[in-house]
Motif scaffolding. Structure first.
Motif, PDB file in Angstrom:
ATOM      1  N   PRO A  18       0.817  -1.225   0.000  1.00 38.98           N
ATOM      2  CA  PRO A  18       0.000   0.000   0.000  1.00 38.98           C
ATOM      3  C   PRO A  18       0.852   1.277   0.000  1.00 38.98           C
ATOM      4  CG  PRO A  18      -0.889  -1.563   1.580  1.00 38.98           C
ATOM      5  CD  PRO A  18       0.412  -2.123   1.086  1.00 38.98           C
ATOM      6  N   MET A  19       1.989   1.250   0.680  1.00 38.97           N
ATOM      7  CA  MET A  19       2.889   2.406   0.683  1.00 38.97           C
ATOM      8  C   MET A  19       3.411   2.673  -0.726  1.00 38.97           C
ATOM      9  SD  MET A  19       6.637   2.858   2.444  1.00 38.97           S
ATOM     10  CE  MET A  19       7.564   2.433   0.970  1.00 38.97           C
ATOM     11  N   TYR A  20       3.876   1.616  -1.377  1.00 45.08           N
ATOM     12  CA  TYR A  20       4.415   1.737  -2.737  1.00 45.08           C
ATOM     13  C   TYR A  20       3.332   2.247  -3.691  1.00 45.08           C
ATOM     14  CZ  TYR A  20       6.640   0.502  -7.140  1.00 45.08           C
ATOM     15  OH  TYR A  20       7.183   0.555  -8.392  1.00 45.08           O
ATOM     16  N   GLU A  21       2.155   1.652  -3.615  1.00 46.47           N
ATOM     17  CA  GLU A  21       1.063   2.051  -4.511  1.00 46.47           C
ATOM     18  C   GLU A  21       0.624   3.491  -4.266  1.00 46.47           C
ATOM     19  OE1 GLU A  21      -1.789  -1.079  -4.012  1.00 46.47           O
ATOM     20  OE2 GLU A  21      -0.411  -2.555  -4.879  1.00 46.47           O
ATOM     21  N   LEU A  22       0.616   3.921  -3.008  1.00 42.43           N
ATOM     22  CA  LEU A  22       0.269   5.304  -2.687  1.00 42.43           C
ATOM     23  C   LEU A  22       1.268   6.266  -3.323  1.00 42.43           C
ATOM     24  CD1 LEU A  22      -1.281   7.503  -1.025  1.00 42.43           C
ATOM     25  CD2 LEU A  22       0.414   7.090   0.771  1.00 42.43           C
ATOM     26  N   LEU A  23       2.549   5.979  -3.155  1.00 38.39           N
ATOM     27  CA  LEU A  23       3.570   6.876  -3.695  1.00 38.39           C
ATOM     28  C   LEU A  23       3.583   6.891  -5.216  1.00 38.39           C
ATOM     29  CD1 LEU A  23       6.461   6.152  -1.184  1.00 38.39           C
ATOM     30  CD2 LEU A  23       4.985   8.172  -1.281  1.00 38.39           C
ATOM     31  N   MET A  24       3.149   5.805  -5.840  1.00 42.58           N
ATOM     32  CA  MET A  24       3.134   5.720  -7.304  1.00 42.58           C
ATOM     33  C   MET A  24       1.799   6.173  -7.898  1.00 42.58           C
ATOM     34  SD  MET A  24       6.161   4.718  -7.810  1.00 42.58           S
ATOM     35  CE  MET A  24       6.395   4.023  -9.431  1.00 42.58           C
ATOM     36  N   SER A  25       0.838   6.521  -7.069  1.00 45.85           N
ATOM     37  CA  SER A  25      -0.500   6.859  -7.559  1.00 45.85           C
ATOM     38  C   SER A  25      -0.503   8.202  -8.291  1.00 45.85           C
ATOM     39  CB  SER A  25      -1.498   6.890  -6.401  1.00 45.85           C
ATOM     40  OG  SER A  25      -1.220   7.984  -5.548  1.00 45.85           O
ATOM     41  N   GLU A  26      -1.506   8.381  -9.131  1.00 42.06           N
ATOM     42  CA  GLU A  26      -1.667   9.629  -9.887  1.00 42.06           C
ATOM     43  C   GLU A  26      -1.818  10.827  -8.972  1.00 42.06           C
ATOM     44  OE1 GLU A  26      -1.717  10.882 -13.102  1.00 42.06           O
ATOM     45  OE2 GLU A  26      -0.769   8.986 -13.590  1.00 42.06           O
ATOM     46  N   GLY A  27      -2.520  10.658  -7.867  1.00 39.58           N
ATOM     47  CA  GLY A  27      -2.757  11.767  -6.953  1.00 39.58           C
ATOM     48  C   GLY A  27      -1.505  12.262  -6.254  1.00 39.58           C
ATOM     49  N   VAL A  28      -0.569  11.356  -5.998  1.00 36.57           N
ATOM     50  CA  VAL A  28       0.644  11.710  -5.260  1.00 36.57           C
ATOM     51  C   VAL A  28       1.781  12.063  -6.221  1.00 36.57           C
ATOM     52  CG1 VAL A  28       2.373  10.846  -3.627  1.00 36.57           C
ATOM     53  CG2 VAL A  28      -0.047  10.364  -3.265  1.00 36.57           C
ATOM     54  N   ARG A  29       1.884  11.308  -7.300  1.00 35.34           N
ATOM     55  CA  ARG A  29       2.883  11.569  -8.353  1.00 35.34           C
ATOM     56  C   ARG A  29       4.327  11.569  -7.853  1.00 35.34           C
ATOM     57  NH1 ARG A  29       1.130  14.414 -13.259  1.00 35.34           N
ATOM     58  NH2 ARG A  29      -1.032  13.834 -13.481  1.00 35.34           N
ATOM     59  N   MET A  30       4.673  10.559  -7.103  1.00 31.19           N
ATOM     60  CA  MET A  30       6.069  10.404  -6.673  1.00 31.19           C
ATOM     61  C   MET A  30       6.657   9.173  -7.363  1.00 31.19           C
ATOM     62  SD  MET A  30       6.108  11.463  -2.666  1.00 31.19           S
ATOM     63  CE  MET A  30       7.875  11.697  -2.670  1.00 31.19           C
ATOM     64  N   PHE A  31       6.490   9.122  -8.688  1.00 32.56           N
ATOM     65  CA  PHE A  31       6.879   7.959  -9.474  1.00 32.56           C
ATOM     66  C   PHE A  31       8.365   7.631  -9.361  1.00 32.56           C
ATOM     67  CE2 PHE A  31       3.431  10.085 -11.946  1.00 32.56           C
ATOM     68  CZ  PHE A  31       2.437   9.185 -11.638  1.00 32.56           C
ATOM     69  N   LYS A  32       9.182   8.615  -9.136  1.00 27.50           N
ATOM     70  CA  LYS A  32      10.634   8.420  -9.151  1.00 27.50           C
ATOM     71  C   LYS A  32      11.260   8.414  -7.754  1.00 27.50           C
ATOM     72  CE  LYS A  32      11.185   8.426 -13.644  1.00 27.50           C
ATOM     73  NZ  LYS A  32      11.707   7.271 -14.348  1.00 27.50           N
ATOM     74  N   TRP A  33      10.442   8.126  -6.724  1.00 23.35           N
ATOM     75  CA  TRP A  33      11.000   8.194  -5.377  1.00 23.35           C
ATOM     76  C   TRP A  33      12.119   7.183  -5.160  1.00 23.35           C
ATOM     77  CZ3 TRP A  33      11.081   4.446  -1.617  1.00 23.35           C
ATOM     78  CH2 TRP A  33      10.250   3.335  -1.804  1.00 23.35           C
ATOM     79  N   MET A  34      12.017   6.015  -5.764  1.00 18.94           N
ATOM     80  CA  MET A  34      13.075   5.021  -5.593  1.00 18.94           C
ATOM     81  C   MET A  34      14.354   5.484  -6.297  1.00 18.94           C
ATOM     82  SD  MET A  34      11.038   1.383  -5.756  1.00 18.94           S
ATOM     83  CE  MET A  34      12.456   0.397  -5.273  1.00 18.94           C
ATOM     84  N   ASN A  35      14.210   6.113  -7.457  1.00 19.70           N
ATOM     85  CA  ASN A  35      15.370   6.671  -8.149  1.00 19.70           C
ATOM     86  C   ASN A  35      16.029   7.750  -7.283  1.00 19.70           C
ATOM     87  OD1 ASN A  35      13.365   5.653 -10.143  1.00 19.70           O
ATOM     88  ND2 ASN A  35      15.044   6.043 -11.555  1.00 19.70           N
ATOM     89  N   GLU A  36      15.196   8.561  -6.633  1.00 25.38           N
ATOM     90  CA  GLU A  36      15.726   9.598  -5.738  1.00 25.38           C
ATOM     91  C   GLU A  36      16.458   8.966  -4.553  1.00 25.38           C
ATOM     92  OE1 GLU A  36      15.860  12.884  -6.182  1.00 25.38           O
ATOM     93  OE2 GLU A  36      14.967  12.553  -8.149  1.00 25.38           O
ATOM     94  N   PHE A  37      15.963   7.832  -4.063  1.00 18.72           N
ATOM     95  CA  PHE A  37      16.652   7.144  -2.967  1.00 18.72           C
ATOM     96  C   PHE A  37      18.016   6.630  -3.429  1.00 18.72           C
ATOM     97  CE2 PHE A  37      14.307   5.890   1.062  1.00 18.72           C
ATOM     98  CZ  PHE A  37      13.580   7.057   1.101  1.00 18.72           C
ATOM     99  N   VAL A  38      18.083   6.106  -4.656  1.00 22.44           N
ATOM    100  CA  VAL A  38      19.374   5.653  -5.187  1.00 22.44           C
ATOM    101  C   VAL A  38      20.312   6.847  -5.327  1.00 22.44           C
ATOM    102  CG1 VAL A  38      20.550   4.671  -7.199  1.00 22.44           C
ATOM    103  CG2 VAL A  38      18.470   3.604  -6.330  1.00 22.44           C
TER     104      VAL A  38
END
Length: 138
Positions: free
Chosen positions: A59-79
């Protein structure tokens, strides 16, 4: 954010039900944005603890990747954050620990490897280069 408040949040995030409430509260994307902006190791520990629960990580991953939140690249930012904070072991262990916890089938691992994750792991696993906690996360 005060250290005492973040410390309380770290402790609350260690419990699966409370971690679920943190994600469902609607404020979790703001926590993630603040982690990416401030690179605060203690706040990143909150994200790591939340992601450590198998019933909460998807659910955390899906929330961050959702259209409403638009944090599609958060894992890239973590790298990217991990590549830049090799000299900050407290942050590095939390960033790597969070990435380790992501088990969602749509996680962009190939993209992350191309962004430098494999090179980082190779560098961190050189004998005597990294602290033991970091090697364990690799």
């Amino acid at each position: 954010v005060g250290k005492d408040l973040v410390g309380l949040l770290v402790n609350l995030a260690t419990h699966p039900r409370t971690a679920g409430v943190i994600v469902e509260s609607g404020l979790f994307p703001q926590v993630m944005t603040r982690v990416l902006k401030t690179r605060d190791p203690l706040l990143c520990k909150v994200v790591r603890h939340v992601s450590s629960h198998k019933e909460v990580v998807d659910p955390m991953y899906e929330l961050l990747m959702s259209e409403g939140v638009r944090m599609f690249k958060w894992m890239n930012e973590f790298v990217r954050m991990a590549l830049c904070c090799v000299d900050n072991p407290d942050l590095l262990v939390e960033v790597l620990g969070t990435l380790v916890n992501i088990t969602h089938e749509d996680a962009p691992w190939g993209e992350l490897c191309e962004a430098g994750l494999v090179d980082l792991m190779t560098r961190l696993l050189v004998p005597s280069f990294s602290e033991d906690d970091i090697v364990l996360e690799c």
